[in-house]
Design a protein around this motif. Structure first.
Motif, PDB file in Angstrom:
ATOM      1  N   GLY A 153     -14.470  39.335  48.323  1.00 43.81           N
ATOM      2  CA  GLY A 153     -14.052  40.355  49.016  1.00 43.81           C
ATOM      3  C   GLY A 153     -15.389  41.175  49.620  1.00 43.81           C
ATOM      4  O   GLY A 153     -15.118  41.722  50.706  1.00 43.81           O
ATOM      5  N   ARG A 154     -16.435  41.267  48.855  1.00 38.77           N
ATOM      6  CA  ARG A 154     -17.767  41.750  49.517  1.00 38.77           C
ATOM      7  C   ARG A 154     -18.540  40.801  50.680  1.00 38.77           C
ATOM      8  O   ARG A 154     -19.476  41.268  51.017  1.00 38.77           O
ATOM      9  CB  ARG A 154     -18.636  42.226  48.521  1.00 38.77           C
ATOM     10  N   GLY A 155     -17.974  39.682  50.999  1.00 37.98           N
ATOM     11  CA  GLY A 155     -18.573  38.834  52.016  1.00 37.98           C
ATOM     12  C   GLY A 155     -19.396  37.956  51.480  1.00 37.98           C
ATOM     13  O   GLY A 155     -20.254  37.390  52.366  1.00 37.98           O
ATOM     14  N   PHE A 156     -19.882  37.810  50.115  1.00 39.15           N
ATOM     15  CA  PHE A 156     -20.641  36.729  49.986  1.00 39.15           C
ATOM     16  C   PHE A 156     -20.219  35.489  50.255  1.00 39.15           C
ATOM     17  O   PHE A 156     -18.753  35.211  50.154  1.00 39.15           O
ATOM     18  CB  PHE A 156     -20.880  36.797  48.451  1.00 39.15           C
ATOM     19  N   THR A 157     -20.970  34.285  50.568  1.00 37.26           N
ATOM     20  CA  THR A 157     -20.861  33.015  50.733  1.00 37.26           C
ATOM     21  C   THR A 157     -20.703  32.522  49.373  1.00 37.26           C
ATOM     22  O   THR A 157     -21.824  32.604  48.659  1.00 37.26           O
ATOM     23  CB  THR A 157     -21.389  32.329  51.738  1.00 37.26           C
ATOM     24  N   LEU A 158     -19.464  31.911  48.950  1.00 38.57           N
ATOM     25  CA  LEU A 158     -19.529  31.174  47.433  1.00 38.57           C
ATOM     26  C   LEU A 158     -19.444  29.822  47.604  1.00 38.57           C
ATOM     27  O   LEU A 158     -18.578  29.322  48.521  1.00 38.57           O
ATOM     28  CB  LEU A 158     -18.397  31.923  46.798  1.00 38.57           C
ATOM     29  N   VAL A 159     -20.211  29.096  46.763  1.00 37.17           N
ATOM     30  CA  VAL A 159     -20.321  27.582  46.885  1.00 37.17           C
ATOM     31  C   VAL A 159     -20.076  26.945  45.524  1.00 37.17           C
ATOM     32  O   VAL A 159     -20.558  27.830  44.618  1.00 37.17           O
ATOM     33  CB  VAL A 159     -21.320  27.013  47.540  1.00 37.17           C
ATOM     34  N   LEU A 160     -19.597  25.838  45.219  1.00 39.01           N
ATOM     35  CA  LEU A 160     -19.638  25.367  43.847  1.00 39.01           C
ATOM     36  C   LEU A 160     -20.485  24.060  43.731  1.00 39.01           C
ATOM     37  O   LEU A 160     -20.311  23.166  44.920  1.00 39.01           O
ATOM     38  CB  LEU A 160     -18.401  24.932  43.815  1.00 39.01           C
ATOM     39  N   LEU A 212     -28.262  32.651  44.978  1.00 43.30           N
ATOM     40  CA  LEU A 212     -28.395  32.880  43.658  1.00 43.30           C
ATOM     41  C   LEU A 212     -27.443  31.848  42.964  1.00 43.30           C
ATOM     42  O   LEU A 212     -26.404  31.568  43.281  1.00 43.30           O
ATOM     43  CB  LEU A 212     -27.540  34.099  43.096  1.00 43.30           C
ATOM     44  N   MET A 213     -28.055  31.130  41.760  1.00 46.05           N
ATOM     45  CA  MET A 213     -27.418  30.016  41.146  1.00 46.05           C
ATOM     46  C   MET A 213     -27.105  30.678  39.876  1.00 46.05           C
ATOM     47  O   MET A 213     -27.893  31.055  39.012  1.00 46.05           O
ATOM     48  CB  MET A 213     -28.572  28.953  40.911  1.00 46.05           C
ATOM     49  N   GLY A 247     -35.862  27.503  44.448  1.00 42.40           N
ATOM     50  CA  GLY A 247     -36.295  29.025  44.913  1.00 42.40           C
ATOM     51  C   GLY A 247     -35.136  29.839  44.982  1.00 42.40           C
ATOM     52  O   GLY A 247     -35.436  30.899  45.568  1.00 42.40           O
ATOM     53  N   PHE A 248     -34.000  29.614  44.082  1.00 41.33           N
ATOM     54  CA  PHE A 248     -32.968  30.498  44.057  1.00 41.33           C
ATOM     55  C   PHE A 248     -33.281  31.504  43.023  1.00 41.33           C
ATOM     56  O   PHE A 248     -34.074  31.143  42.126  1.00 41.33           O
ATOM     57  CB  PHE A 248     -31.746  29.609  43.629  1.00 41.33           C
ATOM     58  N   ARG A 249     -32.694  32.595  42.903  1.00 42.20           N
ATOM     59  CA  ARG A 249     -32.826  33.503  41.897  1.00 42.20           C
ATOM     60  C   ARG A 249     -31.485  32.594  40.735  1.00 42.20           C
ATOM     61  O   ARG A 249     -30.794  31.917  41.448  1.00 42.20           O
ATOM     62  CB  ARG A 249     -32.037  34.723  42.031  1.00 42.20           C
ATOM     63  N   THR A 250     -31.780  32.990  39.429  1.00 38.73           N
ATOM     64  CA  THR A 250     -31.030  32.331  38.555  1.00 38.73           C
ATOM     65  C   THR A 250     -30.217  33.302  37.477  1.00 38.73           C
ATOM     66  O   THR A 250     -31.031  34.321  37.200  1.00 38.73           O
ATOM     67  CB  THR A 250     -31.599  31.341  37.539  1.00 38.73           C
ATOM     68  N   LEU A 251     -29.151  32.903  37.319  1.00 37.07           N
ATOM     69  CA  LEU A 251     -28.427  33.740  36.343  1.00 37.07           C
ATOM     70  C   LEU A 251     -27.552  32.863  35.173  1.00 37.07           C
ATOM     71  O   LEU A 251     -26.964  31.898  35.960  1.00 37.07           O
ATOM     72  CB  LEU A 251     -27.137  34.770  37.061  1.00 37.07           C
ATOM     73  N   LEU A 280     -27.806  40.699  42.676  1.00 39.43           N
ATOM     74  CA  LEU A 280     -27.204  40.614  43.474  1.00 39.43           C
ATOM     75  C   LEU A 280     -27.839  41.142  45.096  1.00 39.43           C
ATOM     76  O   LEU A 280     -27.204  40.739  45.999  1.00 39.43           O
ATOM     77  CB  LEU A 280     -25.786  40.983  43.611  1.00 39.43           C
ATOM     78  N   VAL A 281     -28.638  41.990  44.754  1.00 39.20           N
ATOM     79  CA  VAL A 281     -29.377  42.659  45.891  1.00 39.20           C
ATOM     80  C   VAL A 281     -30.060  41.821  46.634  1.00 39.20           C
ATOM     81  O   VAL A 281     -30.624  41.109  46.387  1.00 39.20           O
ATOM     82  CB  VAL A 281     -30.204  43.819  45.415  1.00 39.20           C
ATOM     83  N   ASP A 282     -29.645  41.784  48.057  1.00 40.60           N
ATOM     84  CA  ASP A 282     -30.371  41.004  49.008  1.00 40.60           C
ATOM     85  C   ASP A 282     -29.737  39.465  48.871  1.00 40.60           C
ATOM     86  O   ASP A 282     -30.269  38.737  49.662  1.00 40.60           O
ATOM     87  CB  ASP A 282     -31.761  40.918  49.036  1.00 40.60           C
ATOM     88  N   ILE A 283     -28.758  39.215  48.240  1.00 39.55           N
ATOM     89  CA  ILE A 283     -28.142  37.807  48.038  1.00 39.55           C
ATOM     90  C   ILE A 283     -27.172  37.749  48.914  1.00 39.55           C
ATOM     91  O   ILE A 283     -26.289  38.472  49.375  1.00 39.55           O
ATOM     92  CB  ILE A 283     -27.874  37.621  46.661  1.00 39.55           C
ATOM     93  N   GLU A 284     -27.322  36.600  49.601  1.00 40.27           N
ATOM     94  CA  GLU A 284     -26.313  36.263  50.773  1.00 40.27           C
ATOM     95  C   GLU A 284     -25.075  34.987  50.365  1.00 40.27           C
ATOM     96  O   GLU A 284     -24.177  35.158  50.657  1.00 40.27           O
ATOM     97  CB  GLU A 284     -26.799  35.828  51.933  1.00 40.27           C
ATOM     98  N   LEU A 285     -25.794  34.144  49.476  1.00 36.75           N
ATOM     99  CA  LEU A 285     -24.951  33.070  49.130  1.00 36.75           C
ATOM    100  C   LEU A 285     -25.091  32.935  47.383  1.00 36.75           C
ATOM    101  O   LEU A 285     -26.127  33.012  46.923  1.00 36.75           O
ATOM    102  CB  LEU A 285     -25.334  31.659  49.468  1.00 36.75           C
ATOM    103  N   VAL A 286     -23.922  32.667  46.758  1.00 41.33           N
ATOM    104  CA  VAL A 286     -23.633  32.532  45.124  1.00 41.33           C
ATOM    105  C   VAL A 286     -23.281  30.946  45.069  1.00 41.33           C
ATOM    106  O   VAL A 286     -22.252  30.802  45.521  1.00 41.33           O
ATOM    107  CB  VAL A 286     -23.006  33.518  44.666  1.00 41.33           C
ATOM    108  N   ALA A 287     -24.109  30.379  44.223  1.00 46.12           N
ATOM    109  CA  ALA A 287     -23.750  29.008  43.959  1.00 46.12           C
ATOM    110  C   ALA A 287     -23.133  29.132  42.502  1.00 46.12           C
ATOM    111  O   ALA A 287     -24.076  29.373  41.481  1.00 46.12           O
ATOM    112  CB  ALA A 287     -24.808  27.842  44.033  1.00 46.12           C
ATOM    113  N   PHE A 288     -22.213  28.422  42.018  1.00 41.91           N
ATOM    114  CA  PHE A 288     -21.669  28.590  40.921  1.00 41.91           C
ATOM    115  C   PHE A 288     -21.658  27.181  39.989  1.00 41.91           C
ATOM    116  O   PHE A 288     -21.087  26.201  40.860  1.00 41.91           O
ATOM    117  CB  PHE A 288     -20.069  28.792  40.656  1.00 41.91           C
ATOM    118  N   ASP A 289     -22.051  26.949  39.105  1.00 42.17           N
ATOM    119  CA  ASP A 289     -21.797  25.681  38.351  1.00 42.17           C
ATOM    120  C   ASP A 289     -20.084  25.750  37.775  1.00 42.17           C
ATOM    121  O   ASP A 289     -19.603  26.954  37.807  1.00 42.17           O
ATOM    122  CB  ASP A 289     -22.271  25.638  37.032  1.00 42.17           C
TER     123      ASP A 289
END
Length: 226
Positions: A115-122, A178-179, A194-198, A5-14
């Protein structure tokens, strides 16, 4: 906080297999749709291995199984898959979240990231019409700034287009995204965009270990992200 999550701004979830276990409801609708057409049930265990490529492919796999393993009945007429798919959509749409539950750690993860301010998308391959009822029923709709279904764009995962769309929509560099997913389709889409993947290992990956897709990281529970 997880190092990915370091330097990540947006997290996309399946969704299915990552945040929620939806197979109990999917399997009921699949089997009911098959029954309407005179085919034997597939069963929850098999449906669990078929989820991930959208509802049309799910019903195609169910039909193939039931024709081969059941009575041998086959309908040469055109439109069999379309009829099965339409029946599934109608049956599943009656109550898509009746037996669907969040995986342990999912809510805690979403709460903390928001709560930490990440943009979350689905970004899911599930038809868009089912997303809102599921998220609202589980009390997590407010966590996501954007939700894309498998029919929201011309392409769906493993194509990178949905992920590139969300990155462009929020004007976030793909390297700062991040995906998070449970299947090879999620990881392939993330890498191509070009996303990081988890990856999480407990979901639906057609019976294959998701670690074989070489994600940037694997967590046993989404709670490990935070």
């Amino acid at each position: 906080m997880h190092p990915l999550l370091v330097d990540i701004e947006l997290v996309a979830f399946d969704l299915d297999g990552t945040l929620i276990d939806s197979v109990p409801d999917l399997a009921l609708a699949v089997d009911a749709a098959l029954a309407e057409l005179g085919f034997p049930a597939a069963g929850e265990a098999r449906v669990r291995d078929w989820v991930g490529n959208g509802s049309l492919v799910l019903m195609e796999r169910a039909l193939c199984y039931s024709i081969l393993a059941g009575s041998g009945k086959s309908d040469p007429a055109t439109g069999l898959l379309e009829r099965a798919h339409a029946a599934f959509l109608a049956l599943y749409g009656r109550d898509p979240g009746a037996n669907t539950r969040l995986y342990p750690g999912a809510r805690e993860c979403l709460d903390a990231l928001r709560g930490r301010g990440f943009t979350l998308v689905l970004v899911t391959n599930k038809p868009h019409a089912f997303i809102a009822p599921l998220l609202e029923g589980l009390g997590i709709a407010e966590h996501f700034s954007l939700c894309l279904g498998g029919d929201s764009l011309p392409e769906k995962k493993p194509h990178p287009a949905p992920l590139l769309h969300v990155a462009a929509h929020f004007e976030v560099a793909t390297g700062a995204c991040l995906m998070v997913g449970d299947s090879r389709h999620d990881i392939a889409a993330g890498k191509a965009a070009g996303f990081r993947t988890l990856a999480v290992p407990y979901g639906y990956n057609h019976g294959e270990p998701v670690r074989q897709t070489d994600p940037d990281g694997v967590v046993e529970s989404l709670a490990e992200l935070v």
